[in-house]
Every structure is written in structure tokens, then in C-alpha cells.
Design a protein around this motif. Structure first.
Motif, PDB file in Angstrom:
ATOM      1  N   VAL A 196       0.831  -1.208   0.000  1.00  0.00           N
ATOM      2  CA  VAL A 196       0.000   0.000   0.000  1.00  0.00           C
ATOM      3  C   VAL A 196       0.865   1.257   0.000  1.00  0.00           C
ATOM      4  CG1 VAL A 196      -1.647   1.346   1.370  1.00  0.00           C
ATOM      5  CG2 VAL A 196      -2.000  -1.103   1.057  1.00  0.00           C
ATOM      6  N   TRP A 197       1.903   1.257   0.812  1.00  0.00           N
ATOM      7  CA  TRP A 197       2.746   2.449   0.919  1.00  0.00           C
ATOM      8  C   TRP A 197       3.586   2.697  -0.330  1.00  0.00           C
ATOM      9  CZ3 TRP A 197       3.955   6.563   4.116  1.00  0.00           C
ATOM     10  CH2 TRP A 197       3.108   6.714   5.216  1.00  0.00           C
ATOM     11  N   LYS A 198       3.814   1.674  -1.124  1.00  0.00           N
ATOM     12  CA  LYS A 198       4.526   1.899  -2.383  1.00  0.00           C
ATOM     13  C   LYS A 198       3.749   2.849  -3.296  1.00  0.00           C
ATOM     14  CE  LYS A 198       7.388  -2.250  -2.757  1.00  0.00           C
ATOM     15  NZ  LYS A 198       8.652  -1.506  -2.852  1.00  0.00           N
ATOM     16  N   ASN A 199       2.406   2.860  -3.142  1.00  0.00           N
ATOM     17  CA  ASN A 199       1.584   3.763  -3.945  1.00  0.00           C
ATOM     18  C   ASN A 199       1.819   5.226  -3.595  1.00  0.00           C
ATOM     19  OD1 ASN A 199       0.314   1.748  -5.448  1.00  0.00           O
ATOM     20  ND2 ASN A 199      -1.328   1.489  -3.946  1.00  0.00           N
ATOM     21  N   VAL A 200       2.297   5.486  -2.367  1.00  0.00           N
ATOM     22  CA  VAL A 200       2.518   6.867  -1.945  1.00  0.00           C
ATOM     23  C   VAL A 200       3.581   7.544  -2.810  1.00  0.00           C
ATOM     24  CG1 VAL A 200       3.220   8.341   0.005  1.00  0.00           C
ATOM     25  CG2 VAL A 200       1.775   6.348   0.396  1.00  0.00           C
ATOM     26  N   SER A 201       4.515   6.738  -3.331  1.00  0.00           N
ATOM     27  CA  SER A 201       5.548   7.313  -4.204  1.00  0.00           C
ATOM     28  C   SER A 201       4.924   7.943  -5.453  1.00  0.00           C
ATOM     29  CB  SER A 201       6.574   6.251  -4.606  1.00  0.00           C
ATOM     30  OG  SER A 201       5.949   5.190  -5.305  1.00  0.00           O
ATOM     31  N   ASN A 202       3.768   7.396  -5.897  1.00  0.00           N
ATOM     32  CA  ASN A 202       3.065   8.014  -7.029  1.00  0.00           C
ATOM     33  C   ASN A 202       2.603   9.428  -6.680  1.00  0.00           C
ATOM     34  OD1 ASN A 202       3.215   5.716  -8.725  1.00  0.00           O
ATOM     35  ND2 ASN A 202       1.465   4.805  -7.680  1.00  0.00           N
ATOM     36  N   LEU A 219      -6.568   9.534  -2.316  1.00  0.00           N
ATOM     37  CA  LEU A 219      -7.153   8.339  -1.713  1.00  0.00           C
ATOM     38  C   LEU A 219      -6.063   7.346  -1.329  1.00  0.00           C
ATOM     39  CD1 LEU A 219      -9.835   7.008  -0.974  1.00  0.00           C
ATOM     40  CD2 LEU A 219      -9.895   5.997  -3.262  1.00  0.00           C
ATOM     41  N   MET A 220      -5.042   7.202  -2.171  1.00  0.00           N
ATOM     42  CA  MET A 220      -3.917   6.333  -1.857  1.00  0.00           C
ATOM     43  C   MET A 220      -3.169   6.847  -0.631  1.00  0.00           C
ATOM     44  SD  MET A 220      -2.232   5.007  -5.442  1.00  0.00           S
ATOM     45  CE  MET A 220      -2.165   6.581  -6.288  1.00  0.00           C
ATOM     46  N   LEU A 221      -2.955   8.164  -0.574  1.00  0.00           N
ATOM     47  CA  LEU A 221      -2.253   8.746   0.559  1.00  0.00           C
ATOM     48  C   LEU A 221      -3.046   8.561   1.856  1.00  0.00           C
ATOM     49  CD1 LEU A 221       0.118  10.473   1.624  1.00  0.00           C
ATOM     50  CD2 LEU A 221      -1.233  12.509   1.073  1.00  0.00           C
ATOM     51  N   LEU A 222      -4.343   8.812   1.788  1.00  0.00           N
ATOM     52  CA  LEU A 222      -5.190   8.669   2.965  1.00  0.00           C
ATOM     53  C   LEU A 222      -5.225   7.223   3.455  1.00  0.00           C
ATOM     54  CD1 LEU A 222      -7.204   9.969   4.941  1.00  0.00           C
ATOM     55  CD2 LEU A 222      -9.024   9.456   3.291  1.00  0.00           C
ATOM     56  N   GLY A 254       9.459   4.579   9.128  1.00  0.00           N
ATOM     57  CA  GLY A 254      10.467   5.570   8.733  1.00  0.00           C
ATOM     58  C   GLY A 254      11.215   5.131   7.485  1.00  0.00           C
ATOM     59  N   TRP A 255      11.603   3.852   7.462  1.00  0.00           N
ATOM     60  CA  TRP A 255      12.254   3.301   6.275  1.00  0.00           C
ATOM     61  C   TRP A 255      11.298   3.278   5.085  1.00  0.00           C
ATOM     62  CZ3 TRP A 255      17.149   3.273   5.666  1.00  0.00           C
ATOM     63  CH2 TRP A 255      18.018   3.028   6.722  1.00  0.00           C
ATOM     64  N   GLN A 256      10.004   3.015   5.344  1.00  0.00           N
ATOM     65  CA  GLN A 256       9.035   2.983   4.254  1.00  0.00           C
ATOM     66  C   GLN A 256       8.833   4.366   3.646  1.00  0.00           C
ATOM     67  OE1 GLN A 256       7.567   0.036   2.962  1.00  0.00           O
ATOM     68  NE2 GLN A 256       7.269   1.575   1.371  1.00  0.00           N
ATOM     69  N   ILE A 257       8.800   5.397   4.481  1.00  0.00           N
ATOM     70  CA  ILE A 257       8.697   6.775   3.980  1.00  0.00           C
ATOM     71  C   ILE A 257       9.944   7.134   3.176  1.00  0.00           C
ATOM     72  CG2 ILE A 257       8.639   9.207   4.690  1.00  0.00           C
ATOM     73  CD1 ILE A 257       6.883   8.292   7.070  1.00  0.00           C
ATOM     74  N   ALA A 258      11.111   6.712   3.693  1.00  0.00           N
ATOM     75  CA  ALA A 258      12.362   6.957   2.951  1.00  0.00           C
ATOM     76  C   ALA A 258      12.323   6.253   1.603  1.00  0.00           C
ATOM     77  CB  ALA A 258      13.555   6.469   3.773  1.00  0.00           C
ATOM     78  N   ASN A 259      11.751   5.048   1.565  1.00  0.00           N
ATOM     79  CA  ASN A 259      11.650   4.313   0.309  1.00  0.00           C
ATOM     80  C   ASN A 259      10.769   5.053  -0.698  1.00  0.00           C
ATOM     81  OD1 ASN A 259       9.806   1.897  -1.177  1.00  0.00           O
ATOM     82  ND2 ASN A 259      12.019   1.671  -1.299  1.00  0.00           N
ATOM     83  N   CYS A 260       9.667   5.643  -0.233  1.00  0.00           N
ATOM     84  CA  CYS A 260       8.802   6.436  -1.125  1.00  0.00           C
ATOM     85  C   CYS A 260       9.566   7.616  -1.701  1.00  0.00           C
ATOM     86  CB  CYS A 260       7.567   6.919  -0.370  1.00  0.00           C
ATOM     87  SG  CYS A 260       6.434   5.618   0.133  1.00  0.00           S
ATOM     88  N   GLY A 308      -4.981   2.335  -6.211  1.00  0.00           N
ATOM     89  CA  GLY A 308      -3.860   2.140  -7.135  1.00  0.00           C
ATOM     90  C   GLY A 308      -4.317   1.691  -8.508  1.00  0.00           C
ATOM     91  N   ILE A 309      -5.321   0.809  -8.525  1.00  0.00           N
ATOM     92  CA  ILE A 309      -5.877   0.348  -9.805  1.00  0.00           C
ATOM     93  C   ILE A 309      -6.583   1.496 -10.522  1.00  0.00           C
ATOM     94  CG2 ILE A 309      -7.537  -1.224 -10.867  1.00  0.00           C
ATOM     95  CD1 ILE A 309      -7.006  -3.125  -8.484  1.00  0.00           C
ATOM     96  N   LEU A 310      -7.382   2.278  -9.774  1.00  0.00           N
ATOM     97  CA  LEU A 310      -8.091   3.419 -10.367  1.00  0.00           C
ATOM     98  C   LEU A 310      -7.108   4.463 -10.882  1.00  0.00           C
ATOM     99  CD1 LEU A 310     -11.008   3.894  -7.809  1.00  0.00           C
ATOM    100  CD2 LEU A 310     -11.159   2.954 -10.128  1.00  0.00           C
ATOM    101  N   PHE A 311      -6.011   4.663 -10.154  1.00  0.00           N
ATOM    102  CA  PHE A 311      -4.986   5.620 -10.591  1.00  0.00           C
ATOM    103  C   PHE A 311      -4.382   5.187 -11.924  1.00  0.00           C
ATOM    104  CE2 PHE A 311      -0.365   6.390 -10.747  1.00  0.00           C
ATOM    105  CZ  PHE A 311      -0.362   7.770 -10.885  1.00  0.00           C
ATOM    106  N   THR A 312      -4.061   3.912 -12.048  1.00  0.00           N
ATOM    107  CA  THR A 312      -3.490   3.404 -13.298  1.00  0.00           C
ATOM    108  C   THR A 312      -4.463   3.584 -14.454  1.00  0.00           C
ATOM    109  OG1 THR A 312      -2.239   1.760 -12.029  1.00  0.00           O
ATOM    110  CG2 THR A 312      -2.462   1.390 -14.395  1.00  0.00           C
ATOM    111  N   TYR A 313      -5.737   3.274 -14.198  1.00  0.00           N
ATOM    112  CA  TYR A 313      -6.753   3.421 -15.243  1.00  0.00           C
ATOM    113  C   TYR A 313      -6.946   4.882 -15.621  1.00  0.00           C
ATOM    114  CZ  TYR A 313     -11.248   3.202 -17.640  1.00  0.00           C
ATOM    115  OH  TYR A 313     -12.253   3.337 -18.565  1.00  0.00           O
TER     116      TYR A 313
END
Length: 350
Positions: A142-148, A173-176, A194-200, A336-341
Motif C-alpha cells: 500500500v505504501w509503495k503507492n505513496v511514491s506516485n 485516496l492512496m495517501l489517505l 520511517g524506512w518505508q517513507i524513505a523508500n517512497c 492504485g488500480i483506479l490511478f493506473t486506469y
């Protein structure tokens, strides 16, 4: 489909009587041809898609298994990352020796341009490994979507791009969902997130900086074209080894690596090796899938693939959860699916 249309228009129709007698047989013949052609095309596409989904999904699960403290107690993520990068670089080079691919040779001017990209790449995959140690697979997905979201904001601020209201709605919506998911995560730790935020941040920086570097790189390649996928894999993994070795010394892994009990465990060694092989295979499966389908389908399948990965992660590692956390995960994956579409629809409109 174009072949089918051209063959239909090529049906003989010199007179009304002849048209009425020959059209059915012609239609039947070409319908069977179109059906067989569609079947012949769909089989490789499905095979390529399944290979891509299996490779990308299983790599996340295997790396989580190797890094999970409850699995093997392995506490040297940089060492595992260094092994996988060295293995990928070696395998790509062997493919070149076998004549399967052609790589850009290592040149000083090309390395000097690419090395800053590579440092961001190390930060991206390194922070991902550290996040996987402490955060469940579903929440990592889920958090990988935040990078978008971060990339889109930087696109507007740096490159003056504009996005539709539908795209912004899915991004928020992904961020929320990511924030709510972290808040309701029973296993929440500041170090993991913290590492996940750094990864984004690193993932967005990699996408943004790579975009500006690719044109410069093309001036120094042997064919004066942008660097191909396999050369990027080779450069990224080979040039990652020195920075990762530096990280191993910085975190003190060089003192404890050989004493890790996991290195005496055949199961851990198998998981680490297969994870590295699959990581290398993702490049081939991704290119194969892209060659068999459109970029839109490729992106949609990648977004949809996150759902079974999240489910498998929860079931395999028995991550404790609650209804609120599950709802945030489902909303985030759906967004994430809606964002891609929405993004593909906007691209087609332009």
C-alpha cells in the motif's frame, strides 16, 4: 484484427447471387482464422503476464521471508542486497557472453553520469529491504503507492505538469489509505515506517532524476540511443556493489556477517538464492510481457497483482490485523488500480 478485416473485404462479391452463396463460407473461414490467430496471440500474452506476476510477487514474499526476524533471524540486510546485486550483474553479463543480450560497455563518461542515479537506486532498494524487516507485506504494498503521490507533486512543482481531477482524487485516496493503514497497523513501529517513507522518497527521486538523465546518457552510448533495459540492470546492479559494501561497514554488518546462524541454514540459503534469481528474471519477464501487450495492460496488471501479493503476505506471515486496517489496505490497492486506469485514460485523450 487488421488481417481479419482485410481478409473479409477480400471476399469475392462480383454479383448478388454469388455474394449470397459464397459469403457464409468466406465468413466461416475467416472467422476460424481470426479465432485461431487470437488464440495464438492470447496464449503468449497470458504466459508472459503470469510469469511477470509470479516473478514480481514471489520476489517480495521471498525477500520478506529472508529478512523477517521470525523466520531466520538474519540481521544483515545490506549483505543480502549485495549478494543479489552481484548475482544479477553476473547473470546479465553471462547473457551477453551467450549472445542473448547486448550491453553498453563500461565507460568512464557513462559511469560518471549514471553513478548519481545508482546512488538513488541503492537508497531505494536498501530502504525497501529495511522496511520489509519491520512492516508487513500488505502495508509495504500500500505504501509503495505513496511514491506516485510524491512523484506527481514533484512533476507539478519541477516540470510544470498538470493532472486531471480524477488522478488527484485517486492519489489523495492512496495517501489517505496509507496513513490510516499505518495508524491502524497493530505491528506499527516508527523505524519500519520511517524506512518505508524513505523508500517512497527514494523511489520518486529515482523516477524523476532518471527522466532527466536518460537524454544525457544517450549522448555517451555506443549507438547514441537511450540505455536499454538490460544495460540499466547491469549498470545499476554492478555499480551498486561499492556503495552497498560501504553501507555494510557503516552498519557494522562486516563484523557479524560470518557469525550469522542463518548462513548455516540451507533453507535460508535457498530462499536468498531463489530471490536473487527471480529478481534477475523480473527484467526478462517484464520485457516479454511488454512485448506481448500494451503499456496500459502492463500497468493495470501490475496494479492488480498487488492484491494477491498483499493477501498472500497476510496469510503466510500471519500478520495480525483488524477490520479497519484491512479496509485501508483494500481501499489503497483499489485506488492504485483506479490511478493506473485514470492515468492511461488521460494519456489516450492526449
Amino acid at each position: 484484427m487488421l488481417a481479419y478485416l482485410s481478409s473479409v473485404f477480400a471476399c469475392p462479391s462480383s454479383s448478388t447471387n454469388r455474394q449470397s452463396t459464397t459469403a457464409p463460407s468466406c465468413h466461416t473461414q475467416h472467422s476460424s482464422q481470426a479465432t485461431s490467430k487470437l488464440a495464438a496471440t492470447s496464449v503468449p500474452s497470458c504466459s508472459a503476464g503470469l510469469c511477470y506476476c509470479a516473478a514480481s510477487g514471489s520476489m517480495v514474499i521471498l525477500n520478506k521471508h529472508a529478512l523477517n526476524p521470525k523466520s531466520f533471524g538474519f540481521t544483515a540486510p545490506n549483505a543480502l542486497l549485495c549478494f543479489q546485486c552481484a548475482l544479477a550483474a553476473f547473470l546479465v553479463k553471462m547473457c551477453e557472453v551467450a549472445g542473448l543480450v547486448k550491453l553498453q560497455p563500461l565507460k568512464r563518461d557513462l559511469v560518471s553520469i549514471w553513478f548519481p542515479v545508482n546512488l538513488i537506486f541503492v537508497g531505494m532498494i536498501g530502504s525497501s529491504f529495511y522496511a520489509l524487516q519491520h512492516v508487513g507485506v500488505a502495508m509495504v504494498t500500500v505504501w509503495k503507492n505513496v511514491s506516485n503521490f510524491v512523484t506527481a507533486v514533484c512533476d507539478v512543482a519541477i516540470y510544470k505538469k498538470s493532472y486531471s481531477s480524477q488522478i488527484w482524487a485517486t492519489l489523495f485516496l492512496m495517501l489517505l489509505s496509507a496513513i490510516v493503514g499505518a495508524y491502524t497497523d497493530i505491528n506499527f513501529t516508527w523505524s519500519g515506517y520511517g524506512w518505508q517513507i524513505a523508500n517512497c522518497a527514494f523511489t520518486s527521486a529515482y523516477a524523476l532524476y532518471l527522466r532527466s538523465v536518460m537524454d544525457k546518457v544517450s549522448e555517451h552510448t555506443t549507438d547514441k540511443k537511450k540505455m536499454d533495459e538490460f544495460s540499466m540492470v547491469y549498470y545499476n546492479n554492478l555499480l551498486s556493489i561499492p556503495p552497498i559494501l560501504a553501507l555494510m561497514f557503516f552498519f557494522g554488518e562486516h563484523r557479524t556477517l560470518l557469525a550469522q546462524p542463518a548462513l548455516q541454514n540451507p533453507t535460508f540459503l535457498f530462499v536468498a538464492l531463489v530471490g536473487g534469481l527471480i529478481g534477475f528474471g523480473i527484467s526478462f519477464s517484464a520485457l516479454w510481457f511488454l512485448s506481448q501487450t500494451t503499456a496500459t495492460i502492463y500497468s493495470l496488471v501490475g496494479a492488480l497483482n498487488k492484491i494477491p501479493v498483499a493477501v498472500v503476505g497476510i496469510l503466510v506471515f500471519r500478520d495480525p490485523t483488524n477490520p479497519q486496517n484491512l479496509a485501508s489496505i483494500l481501499i489503497g490497492l483499489g485506488a492504485g488500480i483506479l490511478f493506473t486506469y485514470a492515468k492511461s485514460s488521460e494519456s489516450r485523450a492526449k
